[in-house]
Design a protein around this motif. Structure first.
Motif, mmCIF file in Angstrom:
data_model
loop_
_atom_site.group_PDB
_atom_site.id
_atom_site.type_symbol
_atom_site.label_atom_id
_atom_site.label_comp_id
_atom_site.label_asym_id
_atom_site.label_seq_id
_atom_site.Cartn_x
_atom_site.Cartn_y
_atom_site.Cartn_z
ATOM 1 N N VAL A 88 0.848 -1.191 0.000
ATOM 2 C CA VAL A 88 0.000 0.000 0.000
ATOM 3 C C VAL A 88 0.884 1.241 0.000
ATOM 4 O O VAL A 88 1.838 1.336 0.784
ATOM 5 C CB VAL A 88 -0.913 0.042 1.244
ATOM 6 C CG1 VAL A 88 -1.817 1.283 1.190
ATOM 7 C CG2 VAL A 88 -1.751 -1.215 1.351
ATOM 8 N N ALA A 89 0.557 2.194 -0.865
ATOM 9 C CA ALA A 89 1.206 3.500 -0.835
ATOM 10 C C ALA A 89 0.166 4.543 -0.466
ATOM 11 O O ALA A 89 -0.943 4.535 -1.002
ATOM 12 C CB ALA A 89 1.828 3.831 -2.191
ATOM 13 N N VAL A 90 0.517 5.422 0.459
ATOM 14 C CA VAL A 90 -0.358 6.515 0.864
ATOM 15 C C VAL A 90 0.162 7.797 0.224
ATOM 16 O O VAL A 90 1.258 8.269 0.566
ATOM 17 C CB VAL A 90 -0.413 6.668 2.399
ATOM 18 C CG1 VAL A 90 -1.296 7.853 2.771
ATOM 19 C CG2 VAL A 90 -0.922 5.380 3.046
ATOM 20 N N VAL A 91 -0.579 8.317 -0.720
ATOM 21 C CA VAL A 91 -0.198 9.560 -1.395
ATOM 22 C C VAL A 91 -0.876 10.714 -0.680
ATOM 23 O O VAL A 91 -2.101 10.818 -0.667
ATOM 24 C CB VAL A 91 -0.609 9.526 -2.889
ATOM 25 C CG1 VAL A 91 -0.289 10.871 -3.547
ATOM 26 C CG2 VAL A 91 0.096 8.395 -3.611
ATOM 27 N N GLY A 92 -0.082 11.570 -0.079
ATOM 28 C CA GLY A 92 -0.624 12.641 0.752
ATOM 29 C C GLY A 92 -0.807 12.126 2.168
ATOM 30 O O GLY A 92 -1.933 12.013 2.657
ATOM 31 N N ALA A 93 0.305 11.792 2.803
ATOM 32 C CA ALA A 93 0.244 11.189 4.135
ATOM 33 C C ALA A 93 0.168 12.274 5.204
ATOM 34 O O ALA A 93 1.068 12.434 6.037
ATOM 35 C CB ALA A 93 1.461 10.290 4.369
ATOM 36 N N GLY A 94 -0.944 13.027 5.173
ATOM 37 C CA GLY A 94 -1.199 14.016 6.208
ATOM 38 C C GLY A 94 -1.853 13.352 7.396
ATOM 39 O O GLY A 94 -1.556 12.200 7.730
ATOM 40 N N ALA A 95 -2.788 14.051 8.035
ATOM 41 C CA ALA A 95 -3.386 13.528 9.260
ATOM 42 C C ALA A 95 -4.141 12.224 9.013
ATOM 43 O O ALA A 95 -3.909 11.215 9.692
ATOM 44 C CB ALA A 95 -4.308 14.575 9.871
ATOM 45 N N ILE A 96 -5.041 12.222 8.025
ATOM 46 C CA ILE A 96 -5.802 10.997 7.739
ATOM 47 C C ILE A 96 -4.914 9.949 7.091
ATOM 48 O O ILE A 96 -4.923 8.769 7.468
ATOM 49 C CB ILE A 96 -7.017 11.312 6.844
ATOM 50 C CG1 ILE A 96 -8.136 11.959 7.670
ATOM 51 C CG2 ILE A 96 -7.543 10.048 6.171
ATOM 52 C CD1 ILE A 96 -8.803 11.020 8.683
ATOM 53 N N GLY A 97 -4.132 10.344 6.105
ATOM 54 C CA GLY A 97 -3.299 9.385 5.388
ATOM 55 C C GLY A 97 -2.291 8.687 6.281
ATOM 56 O O GLY A 97 -2.111 7.468 6.207
ATOM 57 N N ALA A 155 10.755 5.329 -6.004
ATOM 58 C CA ALA A 155 11.534 4.476 -5.106
ATOM 59 C C ALA A 155 10.678 3.374 -4.488
ATOM 60 O O ALA A 155 11.208 2.423 -3.911
ATOM 61 C CB ALA A 155 12.172 5.319 -3.998
ATOM 62 N N ILE A 156 9.361 3.507 -4.595
ATOM 63 C CA ILE A 156 8.436 2.511 -4.046
ATOM 64 C C ILE A 156 8.082 1.486 -5.103
ATOM 65 O O ILE A 156 8.108 0.281 -4.884
ATOM 66 C CB ILE A 156 7.146 3.192 -3.534
ATOM 67 C CG1 ILE A 156 7.483 4.202 -2.435
ATOM 68 C CG2 ILE A 156 6.151 2.148 -3.031
ATOM 69 C CD1 ILE A 156 6.311 5.089 -2.047
ATOM 70 N N GLY A 157 7.737 1.961 -6.286
ATOM 71 C CA GLY A 157 7.328 1.065 -7.359
ATOM 72 C C GLY A 157 5.874 0.660 -7.243
ATOM 73 O O GLY A 157 5.143 1.148 -6.372
ATOM 74 N N PRO A 158 5.407 -0.226 -8.105
ATOM 75 C CA PRO A 158 3.985 -0.603 -8.143
ATOM 76 C C PRO A 158 3.514 -1.232 -6.837
ATOM 77 O O PRO A 158 4.233 -1.999 -6.196
ATOM 78 C CB PRO A 158 3.920 -1.606 -9.298
ATOM 79 C CG PRO A 158 5.086 -1.260 -10.165
ATOM 80 C CD PRO A 158 6.160 -0.833 -9.218
ATOM 81 N N VAL A 159 2.278 -0.887 -6.466
ATOM 82 C CA VAL A 159 1.660 -1.393 -5.243
ATOM 83 C C VAL A 159 0.276 -1.944 -5.590
ATOM 84 O O VAL A 159 -0.231 -1.758 -6.687
ATOM 85 C CB VAL A 159 1.544 -0.289 -4.172
ATOM 86 C CG1 VAL A 159 2.912 0.228 -3.765
ATOM 87 C CG2 VAL A 159 0.654 0.870 -4.672
ATOM 88 N N ASP A 160 -0.340 -2.602 -4.609
ATOM 89 C CA ASP A 160 -1.678 -3.147 -4.824
ATOM 90 C C ASP A 160 -2.770 -2.110 -4.602
ATOM 91 O O ASP A 160 -3.813 -2.143 -5.262
ATOM 92 C CB ASP A 160 -1.901 -4.334 -3.884
ATOM 93 C CG ASP A 160 -0.870 -5.428 -4.101
ATOM 94 O OD1 ASP A 160 -0.710 -5.861 -5.252
ATOM 95 O OD2 ASP A 160 -0.202 -5.815 -3.123
ATOM 96 N N TYR A 161 -2.516 -1.192 -3.649
ATOM 97 C CA TYR A 161 -3.494 -0.156 -3.325
ATOM 98 C C TYR A 161 -2.780 1.179 -3.166
ATOM 99 O O TYR A 161 -1.742 1.269 -2.498
ATOM 100 C CB TYR A 161 -4.237 -0.467 -2.012
ATOM 101 C CG TYR A 161 -5.094 -1.703 -2.069
ATOM 102 C CD1 TYR A 161 -6.438 -1.628 -2.452
ATOM 103 C CD2 TYR A 161 -4.570 -2.949 -1.750
ATOM 104 C CE1 TYR A 161 -7.223 -2.764 -2.515
ATOM 105 C CE2 TYR A 161 -5.343 -4.093 -1.810
ATOM 106 C CZ TYR A 161 -6.674 -4.003 -2.194
ATOM 107 O OH TYR A 161 -7.453 -5.134 -2.260
#
Length: 330
Positions: free
Chosen positions: A3-12, A64-70
């Motif tokens: 899983v990658a979180v794009v915009g890892a602010g408060a909720i992310g 640097a992360i590459g493809p993820v499932d979500y």
């Protein structure tokens, strides 16, 4: 599960920390002091349910992360059209995008049987700019009922609620409520201590939450008042009531009949107390106002369906001018 979180602010960051605790391979994408703090100390979660720290991989480089499932989108909806460089390196053929946004999503008519199936909502997907970056078939709808805030770089304070309702845009396609990708994501969220029901029609949840956002968010920006202050003022309380009823009429016109009481939504908002809406907080911080998905989209749907919404139109006109004035000043 990656899983990658794009915009890892408060909720992310909160979601990322929970998924990490569940054993998922989680990567947070952020920037600035917040990124530096998460790299050094992990995500520190302060919560009435118990404090914890999650040592999650954090970066500003999705390549640097590459493809993820979500991909979990923690961005504001008005950033979606420009998020291609952040999202594209994370995609493989079957990557799902869990869009945790308020308001009407860009995928709203995707797979929705009826006269508007496949129609683009210009207010939230101008010229198809969002769909080009985030193809609707990748989307999993997500309605957030949790409240969090960044207490400082790398520090998330969880205030209340743990529910993230999810569901497929196409209720009759490979995704309905039994969809494998929804069930997998739901199980990981629940293993991390969150509630994540898979809804047979997530659009109901969208309209139920929107009922409060569409009234309180723009009115708070215009009045600088908290939710409780808006509720206690007789005239604005009456205005909120009318705006909510007009919103329900639009929902019904596009085929959705959410089981919700306007009076109960008002009472719930008043119980929240002296809370500043996210729109008012953005206004005070000089950030863009996220009103296209909350208000402009519903006014557009009203015009599409021939539904009279005079109060929504009036408030939209004034807040649109406010947003344009702020952009010009910036």
């Amino acid at each position: 599960m990656r899983v990658a979180v794009v915009g890892a602010g408060a909720i992310g960051a909160y979601v990322g920390a929970a998924l990490h605790r569940a054993g998922a391979d989680v990567h947070l994408i952020a920037r600035g002091p917040h990124l530096a703090a998460m790299r050094q100390h992990g995500v520190q979660v302060l919560s009435p349910r118990g404090d914890f720290t999650a040592r999650v991989h954090a970066t500003d480089d999705p390549a640097a992360i590459g493809p993820v499932d979500y991909v979990f989108l923690g961005l504001k909806a008005n950033s979606y059209a420009a998020c291609g460089p952040l999202v594209h390196p994370l995609l493989h053929a079957h990557t799902a995008v869990v869009a945790a946004q308020n308001g009407i999503p860009w995928w709203y008519f995707h797979g929705l049987r009826g006269p508007y199936e496949g129609r683009r909502i210009e207010s939230v997907d101008p010229d198809g700019a969002v769909s080009a970056v985030l193809p609707p078939h990748r989307a999993i709808g997500c309605v957030v009922y949790a409240a969090t805030e960044l207490q400082g770089p790398g520090v998330v304070r969880h205030l209340e609620g743990t529910r993230f309702s999810i569901g497929e845009p196409d209720p009759s396609g490979p995704g309905a409520d039994g969809s494998k990708r929804c069930q997998e994501f739901s199980e990981a969220m629940r293993a991390g201590g969150l509630k994540c029901p898979v809804e047979p029609d997530v659009r109901n949840d969208i309209w139920i939450k929107l009922l409060g956002n569409i009234a309180f968010n723009p009115l708070s920006a215009l009045s600088r008042a908290t939710m409780a202050q808006i509720c206690r003022h007789d005239d604005t309380r009456a205005l909120v009531t009318t705006m909510m009823r007009e919103t329900l009429a639009v929902a019904e016109a596009v085929g959705c009949r959410p089981d919700v009481s306007v009076e109960r939504r008002l009472a719930g908002a008043e119980r929240v107390g002296e809370h500043k809406t996210s729109t008012l907080q953005d206004l005070e911080r000089g950030k863009p106002l996220e009103l296209d998905v909350l208000l402009a989209a519903v006014v557009e749907l009203a015009a599409l369906t021939g539904t009279r919404v005079p109060k929504l139109c009036a408030i939209h006109a004034v807040t649109d001018l406010l947003a344009r004035t702020l952009r010009s000043a910036a």
